[in-house]
Write a protein that holds these residues in place. Structure first.
Motif: not given
Ligand code: PLP
Length: 364
Positions: A60, A65, A86-87, A90, A131, A157, A159-160, A181, A183, A186, A193-194
């Protein structure tokens, strides 16, 4: 017309249905399901795409992180600078290691305000977590300079921000580790999950590779106390397919957002801006409005769903009351939490849906 949801993951599946279904059957019939050839190929292909030397697949984005900080040796007594808006994942990546997040206000692009970093650096500061929120690359030049000046680790980070660039360089390649991420929602999404890290440091890559599998390099010979954060073959196989189309998928989202930017006209909303030198891969299209609650209700009545990313900033969440960062101490972050709104955006959005959304918002 049926109700327009903020996101439609099914549309993305149907765009490449045959390939996904064929890959699922191929992996199911292979008899090998976790950490195999699909994972190895994906890691190589993703590292190549990013222009990084190494990629390690994980379970995930949160794992990417917290394991990154763990391997960098950041823990109790250490401080990590991170943006306030942030989400929460993070922040959890920092606190799961016992380290303390120090929140920094965002700029007008929703990313960390680099001009406010230096004043927060103390002798406990060990790292900066950048992020690239909503898909836009952050202002990396001053961040990289500060990390050099104060000998701080830099973790991104991403993830986005899969494929977003700052001054031509991929997000995720500016510092020690880039965390991703995959997910399903994304921009590069799996069907479960990955996650993954990328790095140019052979030692960090090797340590994370060992850590993800109970700390063992060779089966049953455990070097360190690790975790189970393995990536499975089906998800890696799906990700290889998505990665092939990532630029095309980003281009499709970019077209939708360009149209939003061009055709949305309403005094009651503020449109997102793009920083000079940065690219935006449009994970979300985030507008701001002082009339957000009325706007949500109005859009809902017109059959348009929206989401708030994110209504409660981490320092105000119940989980982080122990940090004792009082309400009011991050006014920009808190104002964003009260005013931001993500309008529908997804691959496979129809022309008719987009036209309807624009018409309805303009009439608010
Ligand atoms: C989605 C997300 C995560 C976490 O990713 P997961 O795969 O859901 O654990 C971390 N940081 C940000 C900014 C995210 O959008």
């Amino acid at each position: 017309m049926e109700r327009i949801m903020p996101n439609r993951l099914d549309r993305g599946f149907y765009q490449h249905q045959e390939e996904f279904e064929a890959k699922a059957i191929e992996v199911l019939r292979s008899g090998w399901y976790v950490l195999g050839n699909e994972v190895k190929c994906f890691e190589q292909e993703f590292a190549d795409y990013m222009g990084a030397k190494y990629c390690v697949g994980l379970a995930s984005g949160l794992d990417a992180l917290w394991i990154a900080f763990r391997i960098l040796g950041i823990g109790t007594g250490d401080e990590v600078l991170v943006q306030g808006n942030t989400y929460i994942a993070s922040v959890m990546g920092i606190t799961m290691n016992g380290a303390t997040p120090i929140f920094v206000e965002p700029d007008e692009y929703f990313n960390i305000d680099a001009s406010k970093l230096e004043e927060k650096i103390t002798d406990r500061t060990k790292a900066i977590l950048v992020v690239h929120l909503y898909g836009q690359a952050s202002n990396m030049t001053p961040v990289v300079e500060l990390c050099k000046k104060y000998k701080l680790r830099l973790v991104e980070d991403c993830a986005q921000s899969h494929g977003a660039k700052f001054c031509g360089q991929m997000t995720g390649t500016f510092g020690d580790v880039g965390c991703f991420s995959f997910y399903p929602s994304k921009n590069l999404g799996a069907f479960g999950d990955a996650g993954a890290v990328i790095t140019d440091d052979a030692d960090i890559a090797e340590k994370i590779r060992i850590y993800r599998n109970y700390g063992s390099e060779k089966r049953y010979y455990n070097k360190v106390v690790g975790a189970n954060s393995r990536l499975d073959e089906i998800q890696a196989g799906f990700l290889r397919i998505r990665l092939k189309y990532l630029d095309e998928l980003t281009e499709e989202k970019k077209k939708i957002c360009e149209r939003y930017l061009c055709e949305l006209h309403n005094d009651k909303i503020v449109l997102p801006q793009i920083r000079k030198g940065a690219t935006h891969i449009w994970h979300q299209f985030v507008i701001r409005s002082d009339y957000r609650d009325e706007l949500i209700k109005y859009l809902d009545e017109k059959n348009i769903g929206t989401i708030i990313h994110y209504p409660i900033p981490p320092h105000m969440s119940e989980a982080y009351q122990y940090l004792q960062v009082p309400e009011g101490s991050l006014p920009i972050t808190e104002n964003y939490a009260k005013t931001v709104l993500s309008i529908p955006l997804y691959n496979g959005m129809t022309e008719e849906e987009e036209r309807y959304i624009i018409k309805v918002i303009n009439a608010f």
